[in-house]
Design a protein around this motif. Structure first.
Motif, PDB file in Angstrom:
ATOM      1  N   ASN A   4     -34.438 -43.042 -55.458  1.00 23.93           N
ATOM      2  CA  ASN A   4     -33.306 -42.155 -55.702  1.00 23.93           C
ATOM      3  C   ASN A   4     -33.772 -40.759 -56.107  1.00 23.93           C
ATOM      4  O   ASN A   4     -33.193 -39.767 -55.697  1.00 23.93           O
ATOM      5  N   VAL A   5     -34.826 -40.665 -56.910  1.00 27.57           N
ATOM      6  CA  VAL A   5     -35.350 -39.373 -57.340  1.00 27.57           C
ATOM      7  C   VAL A   5     -35.917 -38.629 -56.141  1.00 27.57           C
ATOM      8  O   VAL A   5     -35.660 -37.432 -55.963  1.00 27.57           O
ATOM      9  N   PHE A   9     -34.587 -34.849 -54.392  1.00 24.92           N
ATOM     10  CA  PHE A   9     -35.370 -33.659 -54.100  1.00 24.92           C
ATOM     11  C   PHE A   9     -35.404 -33.341 -52.606  1.00 24.92           C
ATOM     12  O   PHE A   9     -35.447 -32.175 -52.223  1.00 24.92           O
ATOM     13  N   ARG A  10     -35.355 -34.346 -51.762  1.00 22.59           N
ATOM     14  CA  ARG A  10     -35.320 -34.109 -50.319  1.00 22.59           C
ATOM     15  C   ARG A  10     -34.017 -33.442 -49.897  1.00 22.59           C
ATOM     16  O   ARG A  10     -33.982 -32.694 -48.928  1.00 22.59           O
ATOM     17  N   ASN A  11     -32.956 -33.725 -50.616  1.00 25.23           N
ATOM     18  CA  ASN A  11     -31.637 -33.231 -50.229  1.00 25.23           C
ATOM     19  C   ASN A  11     -31.248 -31.913 -50.899  1.00 25.23           C
ATOM     20  O   ASN A  11     -30.125 -31.442 -50.717  1.00 25.23           O
ATOM     21  N   LEU A  12     -32.150 -31.296 -51.658  1.00 19.12           N
ATOM     22  CA  LEU A  12     -31.831 -30.005 -52.264  1.00 19.12           C
ATOM     23  C   LEU A  12     -31.620 -28.966 -51.169  1.00 19.12           C
ATOM     24  O   LEU A  12     -32.361 -28.923 -50.198  1.00 19.12           O
ATOM     25  N   HIS A  28     -38.560 -25.023 -53.693  1.00 18.79           N
ATOM     26  CA  HIS A  28     -37.195 -24.989 -54.222  1.00 18.79           C
ATOM     27  C   HIS A  28     -37.138 -25.119 -55.732  1.00 18.79           C
ATOM     28  O   HIS A  28     -36.202 -24.658 -56.354  1.00 18.79           O
ATOM     29  N   GLU A  29     -38.151 -25.771 -56.322  1.00 21.82           N
ATOM     30  CA  GLU A  29     -38.081 -26.026 -57.757  1.00 21.82           C
ATOM     31  C   GLU A  29     -38.680 -24.913 -58.606  1.00 21.82           C
ATOM     32  O   GLU A  29     -38.694 -25.004 -59.812  1.00 21.82           O
ATOM     33  N   CYS A  30     -39.150 -23.821 -57.996  1.00 21.58           N
ATOM     34  CA  CYS A  30     -39.711 -22.721 -58.786  1.00 21.58           C
ATOM     35  C   CYS A  30     -38.566 -21.941 -59.448  1.00 21.58           C
ATOM     36  O   CYS A  30     -37.412 -22.052 -59.071  1.00 21.58           O
ATOM     37  N   TYR A  31     -38.891 -21.104 -60.411  1.00 24.32           N
ATOM     38  CA  TYR A  31     -37.871 -20.396 -61.180  1.00 24.32           C
ATOM     39  C   TYR A  31     -37.423 -19.080 -60.546  1.00 24.32           C
ATOM     40  O   TYR A  31     -36.365 -18.581 -60.869  1.00 24.32           O
ATOM     41  N   GLY A  32     -38.239 -18.493 -59.682  1.00 20.71           N
ATOM     42  CA  GLY A  32     -37.869 -17.221 -59.059  1.00 20.71           C
ATOM     43  C   GLY A  32     -36.656 -17.375 -58.164  1.00 20.71           C
ATOM     44  O   GLY A  32     -36.489 -18.378 -57.487  1.00 20.71           O
ATOM     45  N   ASN A  33     -35.771 -16.377 -58.160  1.00 23.18           N
ATOM     46  CA  ASN A  33     -34.591 -16.454 -57.299  1.00 23.18           C
ATOM     47  C   ASN A  33     -34.333 -15.149 -56.549  1.00 23.18           C
ATOM     48  O   ASN A  33     -33.216 -14.878 -56.138  1.00 23.18           O
ATOM     49  N   THR A  34     -35.390 -14.327 -56.395  1.00 22.83           N
ATOM     50  CA  THR A  34     -35.295 -13.089 -55.636  1.00 22.83           C
ATOM     51  C   THR A  34     -36.433 -13.069 -54.618  1.00 22.83           C
ATOM     52  O   THR A  34     -37.576 -13.367 -54.964  1.00 22.83           O
ATOM     53  N   CYS A  35     -36.124 -12.727 -53.366  1.00 23.37           N
ATOM     54  CA  CYS A  35     -37.138 -12.726 -52.328  1.00 23.37           C
ATOM     55  C   CYS A  35     -38.110 -11.552 -52.485  1.00 23.37           C
ATOM     56  O   CYS A  35     -37.826 -10.588 -53.211  1.00 23.37           O
TER      57      CYS A  35
END
Length: 42
Positions: A4-5, A9-12, A28-35
């Motif tokens: 399930n875990v 993560f595959r479906n993010l 996807h799990e990193c904290y940055g949100n600007t390209c």
């Protein structure tokens, strides 16, 4: 339980830039949100 875990993560969804909305090509799990383009506009 581990299945399930992994499925979670595959479906993010792809991460997108908060400034321009373009998908960010990084983990996807990193904290940055600007390209990179919006971080360093030239």
């Amino acid at each position: 339980m581990l299945q399930n875990v992994l499925e979670f993560f595959r479906n993010l969804p792809a991460k997108s830039c908060k400034e321009c909305g373009e998908p960010i090509s990084e983990q996807h799990e990193c904290y940055g949100n600007t390209c990179d383009s919006c971080l360093d506009p030239r």
